[in-house]
Design an enzyme around this catalytic site. Structure first.
Site, PDB file in Angstrom:
ATOM      1  N   ILE A   1       0.851  -1.192   0.000  1.00  0.00           N
ATOM      2  CA  ILE A   1       0.000   0.000   0.000  1.00  0.00           C
ATOM      3  C   ILE A   1       0.892   1.249   0.000  1.00  0.00           C
ATOM      4  O   ILE A   1       0.609   2.214  -0.700  1.00  0.00           O
ATOM      5  CB  ILE A   1      -0.930   0.034   1.243  1.00  0.00           C
ATOM      6  CG1 ILE A   1      -1.662  -1.304   1.426  1.00  0.00           C
ATOM      7  CG2 ILE A   1      -1.904   1.200   1.163  1.00  0.00           C
ATOM      8  CD1 ILE A   1      -2.676  -1.653   0.414  1.00  0.00           C
ATOM      9  N   GLY A   2       1.946   1.207   0.786  1.00  0.00           N
ATOM     10  CA  GLY A   2       2.880   2.332   0.803  1.00  0.00           C
ATOM     11  C   GLY A   2       2.388   3.529   1.602  1.00  0.00           C
ATOM     12  O   GLY A   2       2.613   4.674   1.212  1.00  0.00           O
TER      13      GLY A   2
ATOM     14  N   CYS B   1       7.371   0.002   8.368  1.00  0.00           N
ATOM     15  CA  CYS B   1       6.621  -0.293   7.146  1.00  0.00           C
ATOM     16  C   CYS B   1       7.593  -0.777   6.075  1.00  0.00           C
ATOM     17  O   CYS B   1       8.541  -0.072   5.736  1.00  0.00           O
ATOM     18  CB  CYS B   1       5.879   0.939   6.631  1.00  0.00           C
ATOM     19  SG  CYS B   1       5.060   0.602   5.055  1.00  0.00           S
TER      20      CYS B   1
ATOM     21  N   ASN C   1       5.198  -6.040  12.557  1.00  0.00           N
ATOM     22  CA  ASN C   1       4.718  -5.534  11.280  1.00  0.00           C
ATOM     23  C   ASN C   1       4.786  -6.693  10.264  1.00  0.00           C
ATOM     24  O   ASN C   1       5.107  -7.827  10.624  1.00  0.00           O
ATOM     25  CB  ASN C   1       5.595  -4.350  10.844  1.00  0.00           C
ATOM     26  CG  ASN C   1       4.828  -3.365   9.971  1.00  0.00           C
ATOM     27  OD1 ASN C   1       4.061  -3.772   9.102  1.00  0.00           O
ATOM     28  ND2 ASN C   1       5.037  -2.085  10.189  1.00  0.00           N
ATOM     29  N   THR C   2       4.534  -6.403   8.995  1.00  0.00           N
ATOM     30  CA  THR C   2       4.491  -7.490   8.002  1.00  0.00           C
ATOM     31  C   THR C   2       5.894  -7.934   7.589  1.00  0.00           C
ATOM     32  O   THR C   2       6.868  -7.215   7.763  1.00  0.00           O
ATOM     33  CB  THR C   2       3.734  -7.036   6.747  1.00  0.00           C
ATOM     34  OG1 THR C   2       4.334  -5.832   6.269  1.00  0.00           O
ATOM     35  CG2 THR C   2       2.277  -6.806   7.053  1.00  0.00           C
TER      36      THR C   2
ATOM     37  N   GLY D   1      -1.221 -12.648  12.152  1.00  0.00           N
ATOM     38  CA  GLY D   1      -2.010 -13.793  11.727  1.00  0.00           C
ATOM     39  C   GLY D   1      -3.042 -14.308  12.705  1.00  0.00           C
ATOM     40  O   GLY D   1      -3.563 -15.417  12.539  1.00  0.00           O
TER      41      GLY D   1
ATOM     42  N   THR E   1      -5.229  -8.464   9.386  1.00  0.00           N
ATOM     43  CA  THR E   1      -5.837  -9.115   8.226  1.00  0.00           C
ATOM     44  C   THR E   1      -7.165  -9.803   8.583  1.00  0.00           C
ATOM     45  O   THR E   1      -8.074  -9.875   7.759  1.00  0.00           O
ATOM     46  CB  THR E   1      -4.830 -10.118   7.633  1.00  0.00           C
ATOM     47  OG1 THR E   1      -3.617  -9.421   7.383  1.00  0.00           O
ATOM     48  CG2 THR E   1      -5.327 -10.716   6.336  1.00  0.00           C
TER      49      THR E   1
END
Lengths: 268, 304
Positions: free
Chosen positions: B73-74, B131, B192-193, B244, B266
């Site tokens: 997404i940024g 991020c 974070n991811t 998750g 998510t």
């Protein structure tokens, strides 16, 4: 019904009971009917519902489906099996429940005054245009339907549209039904000689190349044109910014600002 | 069992239950107004806000993987001014603590954001220093010294509890966690991811416009859980665990490993009402185990 801020709901999350999940053609096209309560009353042509095809983590995301038609507390979806999500959906049986959020998105912007409408459907794109056709009929707006597909089997809903007493023109790429060629060829022939004094508005749903060509033709004849786009959608409510397309107003969310866009706004 | 306590306290932020809706997955809150009752949650973290509006990364921004979601997404967001004027007022209608996530390209930008937020009634500020989807350089959270420097500078300015969101894309997350703690972080959010990618073999193209993206969803849960457990062993700070989590069993795993609260990301997309099932599941678990307080489950792993 009102939400916790005492505002009327625009969308709901429900467990929708399957009343029908019928194969229309050779394990490719299916019609799904669901009991959806309030959602059927809220739904507008061009909106979608966001379905979980099972309760597992594969596939992880919900899948968006255009609303094909609505009845009293029920709703129909027409879908094509194209991947894992739709394969699983095709296995779901009458009496089972699907987790549904909807109705979602903006829907087709309906014409203000008297116009002649041209519906351009490519393959499964016909799904959302039938709901629009019912609404146009209700409003006594004249329209014509152009349906295109690869082959005869990909031409859906021809009889349903005919029951609305409108002209239906068909094209197939292999010539097995209707005119041989693309549905945009039909549009290209129709727009210069629309047999109508009314201004024309085009609504289209189909694959990307069809969208681009439809937009090009509409621009050539200076006709307003609305396209119902498809993208991978995560949240479906406009929160995650995942499904954006590029437009003259910057990135726009297909799930919330769309799925229907003015073709002149889209930067391909 | 009656009188089960689900309340938790994170560095002075009082949560009615340990469930937090996480940054980026909940937008500015109002998008979910028909589907989620914010008052039923422990806290919410806003979309990351930057000084200037950000349009974000070129599409496609999403790809689905096995039990996972890849995004690029940024940090698309409206910027701090529009956020304060048009987005924050909606969230203030609720009794639930609001944590505002922020990101800057420099320390100075973080400090300017904090100054603007100090004028507002919010429960906490989260430094998004992790991020994976902005620029090609490393994130702050991938460097111990940079983490220390930024958190220290931010802590000096911040009038509310300061959260620091850690990156999993590091060799040893405990070193970064310690840096953040030494610099004065009040709460750690992790993770974070995960930096990841996916390829369309037909076109031989990356599935994401940004080529690399951040992986979330059940696919990352065991790794996120491992990191949480490691960080818990090195710090006594309150930790918000995430990665998750989709049901109460997942949530309990993180709590047992040492999380004081858990974040949903998510999972919100998959089931906006997931939080209700998790709250019920936590209550059922406590009742079945004859434990009267969720805080007693935190860091309760039996290690032989």
């Amino acid at each position: 019904m009102k939400n916790m801020l005492n505002c009327y709901y625009h969308m709901l999350q429900i467990k929708a009971e399957i009343t029908e999940n019928t194969e229309l053609f050779a394990q490719t096209y299916y019609q799904l009917s669901l009991k959806v309560g309030e959602i059927s009353r809220l739904a507008k042509p061009g909106q979608f519902v966001h379905l979980r095809v099972n309760q597992k983590t594969v596939p992880l995301l919900r899948r968006p489906f255009s609303i094909h038609s609505v009845g009293e507390k029920n709703l129909q979806i027409l879908y094509k099996v194209i991947g894992k999500g739709t394969e699983i959906l095709a296995q779901r049986k009458k009496g089972e429940f699907l987790d549904m959020i909807g109705p979602s998105g903006n829907g087709y912007k309906l014409p203000d005054g008297k116009v002649k409408v041209v519906l351009v459907a490519g393959g499964i794109g016909v799904a959302s245009l039938y709901f629009l056709a019912e609404e146009l009929t209700r409003r006594s707006l004249p329209f014509v339907v152009l349906i295109g597909g690869k082959s005869r089997e990909d031409i859906l809903c021809r009889d349903k549209f005919k029951k609305l007493n409108v002209d239906v023109m068909v094209s197939t790429e292999d010539g097995t039904s209707g005119r041989k060629g693309l549905v945009t060829d039909l549009l290209q022939e129709l727009l210069p000689t629309p047999h109508s004094q009314l201004p024309i508005v085009v609504y289209a749903c189909g694959p990307t190349e069809m969208f681009k060509e439809t937009a090009r033709i509409a621009r050539k004849y200076a006709v307003p044109c609305y396209l119902s786009l498809e993208k991978i959608i995560a949240c479906g409510v406009g929160a995650c910014q995942g499904c954006v397309i590029n437009t003259k107003d910057g990135y726009q969310r297909v799930c919330k600002d769309g799925p229907v866009f003015d073709s002149e706004q889209i930067i391909w | 069992m009656k009188n089960i306590n689900l309340k938790v306290n994170l560095a002075g932020i009082s949560l009615k239950n340990p469930l937090i809706l996480e940054s980026g997955c909940f937008g500015y809150g109002e998008e979910y107004q028909d589907l989620i009752n914010i008052n039923e949650l422990g806290a919410v973290v806003t979309k990351t806000i930057t000084l200037k509006p950000k349009v974000g990364n070129p599409p496609p921004r999403l790809a689905e993987t096995a039990s996972g979601l890849l995004n690029s997404i940024g940090l698309a967001n409206v910027g701090i001014e529009l956020f304060l004027k048009e987005k924050l007022p909606y969230l203030k209608k609720f009794s639930t603590p609001i944590i505002v996530s922020i990101a800057g390209e420099t320390t100075e930008e973080y400090l300017q954001l904090i100054q603007r937020l100090n004028e507002e009634q919010i429960a906490g500020i989260e430094l998004n220093i992790s991020c994976p989807n902005v620029g090609k350089k490393l994130t702050v959270a991938q460097d111990e010294d940079k983490t220390f420097g930024l958190v220290k500078a931010a802590k000096k300015q911040t009038e509310v509890p300061l959260l620091v969101k850690l990156s999993p894309n590091v060799t040893d997350i405990t070193r970064i966690a310690k840096s953040a703690e030494r610099a004065g972080a009040d709460i750690l959010s992790l993770v974070n991811t995960f930096s990841a990618m996916s390829i369309d073999v037909e076109t031989k193209s990356p599935k994401l416009g940004g080529i690399l993206g951040g992986l979330s969803g059940p696919a990352i849960k065991p790794i996120a859980l491992r990191m949480l457990w490691q960080v818990r062993k090195t710090t006594s700070l309150p930790i918000i665990g995430m990665g998750g989590i989709t049901d109460s069993r997942d949530a309990l795993e993180f709590i047992i490993a040492g999380a004081n609260a858990i974040g949903l990301g998510t999972a919100i997309f998959i089931n906006p009402q997931a939080y209700q099932g998790i709250i019920k599941g936590l209550k059922d678990y406590l009742s079945r185990k004859r434990i009267d307080d969720i805080n007693k489950v935190v860091a309760s792993l039996n290690e032989k």
